[in-house]
Each structure stands twice: as C-alpha cells, then as structure tokens.
Design a protein around this motif. Structure first.
Motif, PDB file in Angstrom:
ATOM      1  N   ASN A  72       0.954  -1.128   0.058  1.00 23.40           N
ATOM      2  CA  ASN A  72      -0.028  -0.149  -0.164  1.00 23.40           C
ATOM      3  C   ASN A  72       0.817   1.305   0.007  1.00 23.40           C
ATOM      4  N   LEU A  73       0.759   2.023  -0.979  1.00 18.02           N
ATOM      5  CA  LEU A  73       1.579   3.430  -0.876  1.00 18.02           C
ATOM      6  C   LEU A  73       1.262   4.532  -0.111  1.00 18.02           C
ATOM      7  N   GLY A  74       0.345   4.522   0.710  1.00 17.66           N
ATOM      8  CA  GLY A  74      -0.025   5.626   1.772  1.00 17.66           C
ATOM      9  C   GLY A  74      -0.042   4.528   3.021  1.00 17.66           C
ATOM     10  N   ALA A  75      -0.432   5.504   4.036  1.00 21.98           N
ATOM     11  CA  ALA A  75      -0.171   4.838   5.381  1.00 21.98           C
ATOM     12  C   ALA A  75      -1.327   4.136   5.676  1.00 21.98           C
ATOM     13  N   GLY A  76      -2.650   4.536   5.286  1.00 24.72           N
ATOM     14  CA  GLY A  76      -3.637   4.177   5.788  1.00 24.72           C
ATOM     15  C   GLY A  76      -4.234   2.967   5.049  1.00 24.72           C
ATOM     16  N   VAL A  77      -4.426   1.689   5.691  1.00 23.93           N
ATOM     17  CA  VAL A  77      -4.999   0.468   5.007  1.00 23.93           C
ATOM     18  C   VAL A  77      -6.272   0.135   5.393  1.00 23.93           C
ATOM     19  N   ASP A  78      -7.242   1.061   5.657  1.00 21.49           N
ATOM     20  CA  ASP A  78      -8.594   0.573   6.250  1.00 21.49           C
ATOM     21  C   ASP A  78      -9.283   0.247   5.012  1.00 21.49           C
ATOM     22  N   ALA A  79      -9.232   1.027   3.700  1.00 28.60           N
ATOM     23  CA  ALA A  79      -9.872   0.586   2.814  1.00 28.60           C
ATOM     24  C   ALA A  79      -9.585  -0.645   2.042  1.00 28.60           C
ATOM     25  N   LEU A  80      -8.413  -1.060   2.079  1.00 30.91           N
ATOM     26  CA  LEU A  80      -8.084  -2.586   1.350  1.00 30.91           C
ATOM     27  C   LEU A  80      -8.516  -3.451   2.479  1.00 30.91           C
ATOM     28  N   VAL A  92       1.547  -4.995   2.933  1.00 31.07           N
ATOM     29  CA  VAL A  92       2.775  -3.982   3.602  1.00 31.07           C
ATOM     30  C   VAL A  92       2.225  -2.635   3.780  1.00 31.07           C
ATOM     31  N   ARG A  93       2.282  -2.248   4.774  1.00 32.37           N
ATOM     32  CA  ARG A  93       2.225  -0.530   4.768  1.00 32.37           C
ATOM     33  C   ARG A  93       3.427   0.282   4.845  1.00 32.37           C
ATOM     34  N   VAL A  94       3.178   1.577   4.558  1.00 34.68           N
ATOM     35  CA  VAL A  94       4.430   2.325   4.414  1.00 34.68           C
ATOM     36  C   VAL A  94       4.911   2.639   5.760  1.00 34.68           C
TER      37      VAL A  94
END
Length: 321
Positions: A72-80, A92-94
């Motif tokens: 994920n190219l941004g910090a938030g992963v909630d939508a994924l 993997v998060r940033v």
C-alpha cells in the motif's frame, strides 16, 4: 534473467498521485523488473507477482492469481482491509522516514498555530488592529497524541523538545522515553483529562471508528490558557463523528480544530466545515507520500522477499494496522 512483474494500481486525483509520475519512479528503481501501470490490456494477470496500490476499487486485485505481496503506497490500509475480495496475502504498509517527518512537520505547525494564537493575529492584521495579547509559554499547554506508532512517537518527541507537556495514548502499551504513555480503556480517561490540544494519528479500525465524538471531547481538560480544548486530526476521516464534532465546535465543548481528513473526500462544496470559523482545514496533505522514497522502499522490500528475508511492516489483518 528478468525478475517477477510488479503492477501499479493507482487512483489519484492530485498532482502527487499522478500514475505516470509513480510509473516513472518505479521504472527507475526497478530497472531490471517489468513494471506495468494498470489497467494494461497487454498484461497477462498471471504474470503479476507484486502489486503496489493506492485506493484500488473493491475487487480490482482479485484477478491476480499468482500475486505474492501487496504494497500500500500510503499509510492508511483501512479501505483495503474492508475489501472482502482482497487476496489473503501479506499486505505491507508504508513506514519511511520521509512520511514520518512530513507528519511531524504538520503536527508541530498546527500545535504551534493554536499555541501562538495565529488565528487572532491574522484577524488583527486583516482589521489593521495592533492589539497583542499575552502569550503563554509552551510549558503551559499539555498536548496529547492518540496513536503512538512511528508517526505519533516522532511528533511527541518533537513537541516535547519545544517545551510542551506531552503525553500519548494507544490501544496497547507503548514506551517512549520522556513521554507519559497511557493505553487501553483504563488509560483513556486520565489521558484525556490532562490534554489541552488533542492530536489524533490513530489508524481507522472497527474499534476506532467515530472515536472522536462528544463523549470523548467532554473529557478533555478545559483549564488551559486556550480557554477550551483543541482537536487536530491528521489520522483518518472515519475517526471523527462529524455531526458531533461540529456541534462541539459550535457550543464551546471544543474551542477550535485543525482537520486534514474527512469522512467524504474531496470535501463536498456544501460541507459546513468550509465556513466553520474555528476550523483550519487542509486537503489531506499532512504527509503526502513521496514517490522517490516509497518506490525505493517497495523495491527494497521486494528484494528482501525474493532473497528469503521477512517483509517489514506487514499489516496484522485482525488488528487492522
């Protein structure tokens, strides 16, 4: 030998999220690896082993049968995480210094703006009024940070160095030298009771959705020179109950707020936040992701994976971060 294919899936409406810009950066750092920007009718989905994504639509990743890792190219992963069709693979998060420092800049800037009475001073300039008010020291204010991951910890230490009284709260126990750390349900009330400026950097999960509500705001300390508590939310829009937030800004439960995130983005033209006098509004740019830093980060992670080393910053799907 050609290395495994990386696919980029980017939905962005701003200059920083230009898909072509990201493609150019990944081409540069993955020179020996095929990099495809989706959608690409010429690409066989079976060839894709890695995907680097920003705001993919639900179901867009489901068709890649041989995918190994999602970045994920941004910090938030909630939508994924909310996508029920998301392949059950490492996500993997940033976590890079560039993003962390940008967030710290934002937090420090807006804490200082409230502390140094910037809104009053700008209003005085507009009205050609020379009427300075007494300015208290940083030590007169207590800043509380909700969320003590990389972003929150770095912001806390920077504010501490400026002389603010700083504490932090997280769902699980954390230790940061020189910062008073609280955690869990038992720690929330005492943390809020000493906080004059509340900075929220929490991830958005089922447990944190709408955590910024009237009940929580009412527990903040009201005895500081500010006169009323202040909220700074640079986490996720879903953390705030926006109807209750507006009510609290209007009835004095909160004195002011700085908001970088909203439940609906871009913020609708008819949103009352645009004209709310005691709100400073920014367009979700507190910590814009830098293509240079992130492309290197993803390339390094892929190299680790292909050499049999563990990936860093893999999301715990059960916790949501």
């Amino acid at each position: 030998m050609t290395k495994a294919t990386l696919a980029l899936l980017i939905h962005g409406g701003t200059e920083n999220w230009s898909p072509a810009r990201w493609k150019a950066r990944f081409d540069a750092v993955c020179a020996d690896r095929p990099v495809h920007l989706l959608p690409d009718a010429a690409l066989d989905p079976a060839e894709v082993r890695y995907a680097a994504v920003w705001k993919p639509q639900p179901g867009e990743l489901a068709g890649f049968a041989n995918l190994r890792v999602i970045f994920n190219l941004g910090a938030g992963v909630d939508a994924l995480i909310a996508d029920p069709t998301l392949p059950k693979l490492p996500l993997v998060r940033v976590a890079v210094d560039d993003l962390t420092k940008r967030m710290t800049e934002y937090v420090v800037l807006h804490v200082l703006a409230h502390h140094r009475q910037e809104r009053y001073l700008r209003d005085s300039q507009r009205d050609r009024r020379w009427a300075p008010k007494t300015q208290w020291p940083a030590s007169a204010l207590s800043v509380g940070i909700m969320g003590l991951g990389n972003l929150g910890a770095d912001s806390a230490l920077a504010l501490k160095q400026l002389g603010f009284r700083v504490s932090g709260w997280s769902r699980s126990a954390k230790h940061i030298p020189s910062i008073d750390c609280f955690h869990g349900e038992d720690g929330l009330k005492p943390f809020l009771g000493r906080t004059n400026i509340l900075v929220c950097l929490l991830p958005l999960t089922g447990a944190t959705r709408h955590i910024l509500n009237r009940k929580l705001f009412a527990m903040l300390d009201r005895t500081s020179p500010l006169g009323a508590p202040v909220l700074i939310n640079a986490g996720r829009g879903g953390l705030q109950n926006e109807a209750e937030l507006l009510d609290c800004l209007n009835d004095g439960t909160l004195g002011a707020a700085t908001l970088d995130v909203f439940e609906t983005e871009p913020l609708p033209q008819d949103s009352p936040f645009w004209s709310q006098a005691n709100v400073t509004l920014t367009p979700h740019n507190a910590a814009d992701t830098d293509p240079d830093a992130i492309s290197h980060y993803v390339a390094d992670q892929i190299a680790r994976h292909e050499s049999g080393q563990p990936l860093h910053n893999v999301v715990d799907m059960a916790r949501g971060y």
